[in-house]
Design a protein around this motif. Structure first.
Motif, PDB file in Angstrom:
ATOM      1  N   VAL A 170      39.661  35.336  39.319  1.00 24.77           N
ATOM      2  CA  VAL A 170      40.348  34.067  39.539  1.00 24.77           C
ATOM      3  C   VAL A 170      39.357  32.947  39.872  1.00 24.77           C
TER       4      VAL A 170
ATOM      5  N   ILE B 138      44.504  42.291  40.710  1.00 32.07           N
ATOM      6  CA  ILE B 138      45.129  41.228  41.494  1.00 32.07           C
ATOM      7  C   ILE B 138      44.479  39.892  41.182  1.00 32.07           C
ATOM      8  N   SER B 139      43.161  39.885  41.086  1.00 32.14           N
ATOM      9  CA  SER B 139      42.440  38.653  40.782  1.00 32.14           C
ATOM     10  C   SER B 139      42.797  38.119  39.394  1.00 32.14           C
TER      11      SER B 139
ATOM     12  N   ALA C 294      46.442  36.567  39.689  1.00 31.29           N
ATOM     13  CA  ALA C 294      46.663  35.515  40.676  1.00 31.29           C
ATOM     14  C   ALA C 294      46.397  34.136  40.065  1.00 31.29           C
TER      15      ALA C 294
ATOM     16  N   GLN D 122      42.795  31.232  44.119  1.00 33.45           N
ATOM     17  CA  GLN D 122      42.130  32.084  45.096  1.00 33.45           C
ATOM     18  C   GLN D 122      42.975  32.342  46.336  1.00 33.45           C
TER      19      GLN D 122
ATOM     20  N   SER E 170      46.288  32.497  46.618  1.00 31.33           N
ATOM     21  CA  SER E 170      47.336  33.477  46.337  1.00 31.33           C
ATOM     22  C   SER E 170      46.740  34.860  46.078  1.00 31.33           C
ATOM     23  N   ALA E 171      45.511  34.910  45.551  1.00 31.82           N
ATOM     24  CA  ALA E 171      44.854  36.202  45.347  1.00 31.82           C
ATOM     25  C   ALA E 171      44.633  36.904  46.684  1.00 31.82           C
ATOM     26  N   GLN E 172      44.252  36.157  47.696  1.00 34.40           N
ATOM     27  CA  GLN E 172      44.049  36.753  49.013  1.00 34.40           C
ATOM     28  C   GLN E 172      45.361  37.251  49.604  1.00 34.40           C
TER      29      GLN E 172
ATOM     30  N   LEU F 174      46.351  40.386  47.770  1.00 38.56           N
ATOM     31  CA  LEU F 174      45.504  41.498  48.195  1.00 38.56           C
ATOM     32  C   LEU F 174      45.989  42.083  49.520  1.00 38.56           C
TER      33      LEU F 174
END
Length: 167
Positions: A3, A80-81, A84, A87, A89-91, A94
């Protein structure tokens, strides 16, 4: 990882970068790091914890389990990356994916007490990691060889303390 590089990826795709080489460029780094981390984790385990492993192949089982577990975690992070939108929303995704890893591993709670726990855990990598580590160390062997444990669950529940002393 993916991402963060979405703009770079789009630019490279415009000049002919294929998706498979891009993903493999991310995956091989993760595999190489997983092998290194697996060896370092096993070394730390041997030096600091000294696990009771019952055969020399148990150490190989521990190493393979460590490496595969790390690879599974890295690949989950890449997936996930990839899905997403940014960044932040990726966290969050996760973090949201880590909770089921703990709950359905079978370590914190028996899977038969969690609704659909045995079914969902089939798709959770930490469940297989836990089982691999338990098998490599022989941690569950005394329990599996216990005569009382071989009884059906209903009979085990009805055992008295005197009956349990025989087992």
């Amino acid at each position: 990882e993916i991402v963060k590089e979405v703009d770079i990826y789009k630019r490279e795709r415009a000049v002919g970068l294929k998706m498979l080489p891009y993903v493999l460029s991310k995956a091989w780094v993760g595999v190489a790091l997983a092998v290194y981390q697996g060896f370092m984790l096993l070394l730390a385990l041997l030096l600091l914890v000294r696990p009771a492993v019952f055969s020399p192949f148990g150490y190989l089982g521990l190493l393979i389990t460590f490496i595969l577990t790390i690879i599974a975690g890295y690949m989950l992070g890449l997936v996930i990356s990839a899905f997403a939108p940014n960044q932040n929303s990726a966290q969050l995704l996760l973090i949201a994916s880590i909770v089921p890893q703990f709950v359905f591993a079978g370590v914190l709670f028996p899977l038969d007490r969690i609704p659909m726990g045995n079914i969902i855990s089939q798709f959770i990598s930490t469940r297989w990691s836990f089982e691999g580590l338990a098998n490599a160390t022989g941690m569950g062997d005394p329990l599996a060889n216990d005569a009382c444990w071989a009884l059906p669950k209903e009979q085990r529940i009805r055992l008295t303390d005197e009956d349990k002393a025989v087992c």
